[in-house]
Design a protein around this motif. Structure first.
Motif, short mmCIF file in Angstrom:
data_model
loop_
_atom_site.label_atom_id
_atom_site.label_comp_id
_atom_site.label_asym_id
_atom_site.label_seq_id
_atom_site.Cartn_x
_atom_site.Cartn_y
_atom_site.Cartn_z
N GLU A 1 -0.22 4.07 -5.66
CA GLU A 1 1.14 3.98 -5.11
C GLU A 1 2.02 5.07 -5.76
O GLU A 1 2.73 5.81 -5.08
CB GLU A 1 1.66 2.60 -5.48
N ARG A 2 1.95 5.15 -7.10
CA ARG A 2 2.78 6.11 -7.83
C ARG A 2 2.32 7.55 -7.56
O ARG A 2 3.13 8.46 -7.41
CB ARG A 2 2.77 5.83 -9.34
N LEU B 1 -1.68 0.11 -8.05
CA LEU B 1 -0.38 0.56 -8.59
C LEU B 1 -0.37 2.07 -8.82
O LEU B 1 0.59 2.76 -8.49
CB LEU B 1 -0.13 -0.12 -9.94
N ALA C 1 3.60 -4.79 -13.67
CA ALA C 1 3.76 -4.17 -12.34
C ALA C 1 5.18 -3.65 -12.17
O ALA C 1 5.41 -2.56 -11.65
CB ALA C 1 3.42 -5.18 -11.25
N LEU C 2 6.12 -4.43 -12.68
CA LEU C 2 7.52 -4.04 -12.58
C LEU C 2 7.76 -2.73 -13.35
O LEU C 2 8.37 -1.80 -12.83
CB LEU C 2 8.37 -5.17 -13.18
N ARG D 1 3.60 8.61 -4.17
CA ARG D 1 5.04 8.91 -4.18
C ARG D 1 5.33 10.22 -4.88
O ARG D 1 6.26 10.94 -4.52
CB ARG D 1 5.79 7.76 -4.87
N PHE E 1 5.48 6.06 -18.68
CA PHE E 1 4.57 5.96 -17.53
C PHE E 1 3.17 6.44 -17.92
O PHE E 1 2.16 5.77 -17.65
CB PHE E 1 5.09 6.75 -16.33
N ALA F 1 5.50 -0.52 -14.23
CA ALA F 1 4.74 0.58 -13.62
C ALA F 1 5.48 1.16 -12.42
O ALA F 1 5.38 2.34 -12.13
CB ALA F 1 3.36 0.09 -13.21
N ARG F 2 6.22 0.29 -11.71
CA ARG F 2 6.93 0.77 -10.52
C ARG F 2 8.28 1.38 -10.87
O ARG F 2 8.76 2.27 -10.18
CB ARG F 2 7.14 -0.37 -9.53
N ALA F 3 8.89 0.88 -11.97
CA ALA F 3 10.27 1.29 -12.26
C ALA F 3 10.37 2.53 -13.16
O ALA F 3 11.34 3.26 -13.08
CB ALA F 3 11.01 0.13 -12.91
#
Ligand code: FE2
Ligand code: FE2
Length: 290
Positions: free
Chosen positions: A88-89, A85, A144-145, A92, A157, A147-149
């Motif tokens: 991924e962040r 995760l 996870a939601l 981005r 964060f 962490a992504r949002a």
């Protein structure tokens, strides 16, 4: 004529951390893989979820030792999930803030180090030759939601990053402190991870402090329930494995053993002691998870 772009900003902390991350040392080359053995314990007995229960203490040693293998693998699976995760962040985030070179450079160091840890974890799983214990997906889905949002440049964060790095790191510290007689390759894995995490935690703490400085007391109060939920769910998922893990370790029915772990007062006290300083730290920042 003045340059059309702003000069690169100076950031002494991230510049120092980036220097400390060089030269890069490949974790795969820092572990004595040939010393990985199922004949050794992988966790101190006191760190097992069933420690303190008479029914568990009465089991033969090889069975208790097998639980130490699977519970260590559980922390490895949590590490893979978390690092996936975070990477991924981080990836981005490289597209934004291109003028802040020190930060970009440090983020790439972290990305390289987290990729190295995940590789080390996968290598360990492969060499161990044991089936992979599944994570308790239910509790982790919300995390996870979130962490992504949540925006990358935000207080929630970086509070989540700090929690995600500190909880496993404190457990690693416990393993290292009580590591006498444990499998040498496992101790290498723990040591390698701890060395890099010390820098990651420094970075997360500093970033969190910057966000806190720009956040009103009212907003912090509003964020507390969210951070509290995140903290509790993560600690729960980290310290209380899924029933399937107990089955893999030969403890059947897994559901009953998982329940026994959850109500085990010795385990609860252990988890409380392991997470107390992080709880206090977050409270000092005005985002107490309790
Ligand atoms: Fe890591
Ligand atoms: Fe990390």
């Amino acid at each position: 004529m003045a340059p059309s772009h702003p000069p690169p900003s100076s950031d002494p902390l991230r510049e120092q951390l980036a220097r400390n991350s060089s030269p890069y040392a490949d974790p795969l080359a820092r572990v004595a893989w040939d010393r990985l053995s199922l004949a050794d314990w992988w966790l101190p007995p006191e760190a097992l979820s069933l420690h303190g229960l008479e029914t568990f203490a009465a089991l033969p040693e090889p069975q208790r030792r097998a639980l130490s293998h699977y519970e260590f693998l559980h922390t490895v699976e949590m590490g893979l999930w978390l690092e996936g995760l975070f990477m991924e962040r981080l990836t981005r985030s490289l597209r934004a803030g291109r003028d802040n070179l020190p930060r970009l450079i440090y983020h790439l160091h972290e990305l390289r180090e987290e990729a190295g840890h995940s590789l080390m974890f996968l290598h360990l799983i492969q060499r161990a030759g044991l089936p992979r214990p599944p994570l308790r997906r239910g509790g982790l889905r919300l995390l996870a939601l979130l962490a992504r949002a949540t925006p990358f440049d935000s207080l929630p964060f970086w509070a989540a990053v700090l929690i995600g790095e500190e909880v496993p790191d404190r457990f690693n510290r416990y393993i290292k402190r009580h590591g006498h007689g444990l499998c040498p390759a496992i101790l290498d894995v723990v040591r390698v991870h701890m060395m890099d995490e010390a820098r990651h935690v420094t970075h997360a703490l500093d970033t969190l402090s910057m966000h806190l400085a720009g956040t009103s007391a009212r907003r912090r109060r509003l964020l507390r329930p969210l951070l509290g939920l995140l903290f509790r769910r993560f600690v729960d998922a980290f310290y209380y494995p899924a029933p399937a893990l107990y089955e893999l370790a030969g403890l059947s029915p897994g559901r009953a053993w998982a329940r026994a772990a959850r109500t085990n007062p010795v385990r609860r006290a252990f988890v409380h002691a392991q997470t107390e300083s992080l709880r206090r730290l977050l409270a000092r920042y005005g985002v107490s998870p309790d």
